[in-house]
Design a protein around this motif. Structure first.
Motif, short mmCIF file in Angstrom:
data_model
loop_
_atom_site.label_atom_id
_atom_site.label_comp_id
_atom_site.label_asym_id
_atom_site.label_seq_id
_atom_site.Cartn_x
_atom_site.Cartn_y
_atom_site.Cartn_z
N UNK A 40 0.83 -1.21 0.00
CA UNK A 40 0.00 0.00 0.00
C UNK A 40 0.86 1.26 0.00
N UNK A 41 1.98 1.22 0.71
CA UNK A 41 2.89 2.37 0.73
C UNK A 41 3.47 2.62 -0.66
N UNK A 42 3.91 1.57 -1.33
CA UNK A 42 4.47 1.73 -2.68
C UNK A 42 3.42 2.22 -3.65
N UNK A 43 2.20 1.73 -3.52
CA UNK A 43 1.11 2.21 -4.37
C UNK A 43 0.82 3.67 -4.07
N UNK A 44 0.85 4.03 -2.80
CA UNK A 44 0.62 5.42 -2.42
C UNK A 44 1.67 6.35 -2.96
N UNK A 45 2.92 5.90 -2.99
CA UNK A 45 3.99 6.72 -3.55
C UNK A 45 3.76 6.98 -5.03
N UNK A 46 3.28 5.96 -5.74
CA UNK A 46 3.00 6.13 -7.17
C UNK A 46 1.85 7.09 -7.40
N UNK A 47 0.79 7.00 -6.56
CA UNK A 47 -0.34 7.93 -6.70
C UNK A 47 0.08 9.34 -6.37
N UNK A 48 0.92 9.47 -5.32
CA UNK A 48 1.39 10.80 -4.93
C UNK A 48 2.20 11.42 -6.07
N UNK A 49 3.01 10.61 -6.76
CA UNK A 49 3.80 11.12 -7.87
C UNK A 49 2.89 11.61 -9.00
N UNK A 50 1.83 10.85 -9.29
CA UNK A 50 0.89 11.22 -10.33
C UNK A 50 0.15 12.50 -9.95
N UNK A 51 -0.31 12.56 -8.67
CA UNK A 51 -1.04 13.74 -8.21
C UNK A 51 -0.16 14.97 -8.22
N UNK A 52 1.14 14.75 -7.92
CA UNK A 52 2.05 15.88 -7.89
C UNK A 52 2.35 16.42 -9.27
#
Length: 304
Positions: free
Chosen positions: A292-304
């Motif tokens: 979930x953390x790794x998935x969250x990092x990917x979403x955060x990168x996209x959102x950023x």
């Protein structure tokens, strides 16, 4: 012995206990120490913690001194209710007694605001001036200037990953997922100055008092990231009225963008502590949090 005498002569408490001059009632809860309620001659009660006599090893050096230092430091913020330290000896800790109550919505609202203020009191660095423990395990409290991701990976993830692997609680697949989190730690964002945090704030370390306040107990206090405390509150079923705590907190001190994506990252620390302490029963929780953390990092990168 009354409360005034105890405050003036804390070193005398073991002698009074040995000679059975204090009524002692066992208190349930806690995985590490033995706990009891001591009733003094003036009717006041005191909460006492000792290292269990049947333990397979001696009490670690500075174990109770560390908890006492953390409680005093959190209490100095003048925000969240924290029990007064009455006695801090190498093999015993005694605190003011807090009469338990039931969780209440108003208490949760107040606690959310107070927790934000405690965090905002800050710390001079990540880590602390005293040795660290979380549960019975040592924690690296060597003061560190940051940035937070580097400190968190090296002081709060890697040591417990190693212990968990060495103890057979995590296999190679699980370890590789956590190692990915460590390698990509800079991608999560959320860097902030050190906050004054409890450090082991799973719901069992909230004491809902009869005074309609929430008290903090059993800290692993240090300068850390405020999101760590909030993420831990959601573990193991979550704190009562957790949504109210979070809403009141965010109204008092708004959380940074992307904080929701980082919740599993912050939870990973305490879950690894559990695999290191209690074994493979927590393996799946570690794997889920790492993914979930790794998935969250990917979403955060996209959102950023």
């Amino acid at each position: 012995m009354d409360l005034a005498y105890l405050r003036a002569h804390p070193e005398q408490l073991p002698t009074f206990l040995t000679h059975q001059r204090i009524r002692e009632t066992p208190v349930s809860g806690g995985d590490i120490c033995a706990a009891s309620r001591l009733t003094l001659d003036d009717g006041h009660s005191v909460f006492a913690k000792t290292w269990p006599e049947h333990a397979d090893r001696q009490v670690p050096d500075d174990f109770f001194a560390t908890e006492a230092a953390g409680l005093r430091w959190l209490r100095e913020a003048g925000a969240v209710a924290v029990p007064e330290v009455l006695v801090a000896l190498p093999d015993l800790l005694a605190l003011e007694w807090v009469q338990p109550g039931e969780p209440q919505r108003a208490a949760a609202d107040r606690f959310g605001r107070e927790l934000a203020e405690m965090h905002r009191a800050g710390a001079s660095a990540f880590g602390a001036r005293w040795p660290g423990f979380i549960g019975a395990l040592p924690a690296d409290n060597t003061p560190h200037d940051g940035p937070w991701p580097v400190w968190f990976a090296q002081a709060r993830i890697v040591p417990y990953l190693r212990r968990s692997v060495d103890g057979g609680a995590l296999d190679a697949t699980a370890a590789a997922l956590v190692e990915q989190v460590v390698t990509r730690i800079d991608e999560f964002g959320g860097d902030e100055p050190p906050a004054r945090i409890h450090g082991d704030l799973w719901p069992g370390n909230l004491l809902w008092g009869a005074d309609d306040r929430v008290w903090l107990v059993d800290p692993a206090a240090h300068g850390g990231h405020r999101e760590t405390d909030l993420a831990q509150l959601a573990l193991f079923g979550g704190a009562p009225y957790g949504d109210r705590i979070l809403a009141a907190y965010d109204e008092t001190w708004p959380l940074a963008d992307g904080w929701r994506h980082r919740v599993p990252l912050h939870q990973l620390h305490l879950l690894l502590v559990h695999t290191a302490l209690f074994g493979s029963g927590y393996r799946d929780s570690v794997v889920h949090a790492a993914r979930a953390a790794l998935s969250g990092a990917e979403r955060a990168t996209v959102d950023g």
